[in-house]
Design a protein around this motif. Structure first.
Motif, PDB file in Angstrom:
ATOM      1  N   LEU A 134      43.014  36.713  50.185  1.00  0.00           N
ATOM      2  CA  LEU A 134      41.675  37.477  49.072  1.00  0.00           C
ATOM      3  C   LEU A 134      42.780  38.441  48.010  1.00  0.00           C
ATOM      4  N   GLU A 135      42.566  37.809  46.775  1.00  0.00           N
ATOM      5  CA  GLU A 135      43.369  38.440  45.677  1.00  0.00           C
ATOM      6  C   GLU A 135      42.342  39.800  45.449  1.00  0.00           C
ATOM      7  N   LEU A 136      43.037  40.877  45.275  1.00  0.00           N
ATOM      8  CA  LEU A 136      42.134  41.972  45.041  1.00  0.00           C
ATOM      9  C   LEU A 136      42.352  42.622  43.342  1.00  0.00           C
ATOM     10  N   GLY A 137      43.508  42.215  42.793  1.00  0.00           N
ATOM     11  CA  GLY A 137      43.998  42.545  41.303  1.00  0.00           C
ATOM     12  C   GLY A 137      44.980  42.373  40.927  1.00  0.00           C
ATOM     13  N   ALA A 138      45.537  43.217  40.079  1.00  0.00           N
ATOM     14  CA  ALA A 138      47.060  43.116  39.469  1.00  0.00           C
ATOM     15  C   ALA A 138      47.583  44.236  39.068  1.00  0.00           C
TER      16      ALA A 138
END
Length: 144
Positions: A134-138
């Protein structure tokens, strides 16, 4: 004693009946109380509200609920050489992972996790819950 009480009542009623009425043109002094901050609403189980407060620079609260990030912002910006701290709260057991820096910390619903480091590399680095993908941000690290 009864006579004193009766006299006080009669005098009070007489004052109320005969006191001078102010005209609408008479200016009235109004003392306003200083504005009071409105406290944030208390978290409720029904609404699952999350209140995030940033107390100091480069300290970020990342909150994950029901398979998505519910804290803002998704893109975090710092400068090279800055100390960075992520405080991660998740409602699932997983591993928070910062790509590029190859840093990770286990997360679970029982407690928050902290990932602290110095931003030495520049560029854009995604962060995710590693096991679920699950990609959350950068994290964007700019040169000094």
């Amino acid at each position: 004693m009864l006579m004193i009480a009766l006299a006080v009542i009669v005098l009070g009623a007489g004052y109320a009946l005969f006191k001078q009425q102010r005209s609408p043109e008479t200016p009235q002094a109004v003392v306003a109380a200083p504005p009071q901050p409105i406290p944030p609403p208390a978290p409720s189980a029904a609404t699952n509200q999350v209140i995030v407060q940033y107390a100091s620079p480069n300290v970020y609260d990342i909150v994950v609920q029901r398979g998505k990030r519910v804290s803002e912002p998704a893109v975090l910006k710092v400068h090279q050489g800055d100390d960075v701290k992520f405080r991660i709260t998740s409602d699932v057991t997983d591993e928070f992972h910062l790509h590029g820096y190859n840093l990770g910390v286990p997360v679970s619903p029982e407690r928050s996790a902290v990932l602290q480091f110095t931003a030495k590399l520049t560029g854009r680095f995604t962060y995710e819950l590693h096991k679920s993908g699950l990609e959350l941000g950068a994290l964007e690290v700019y040169p000094k």
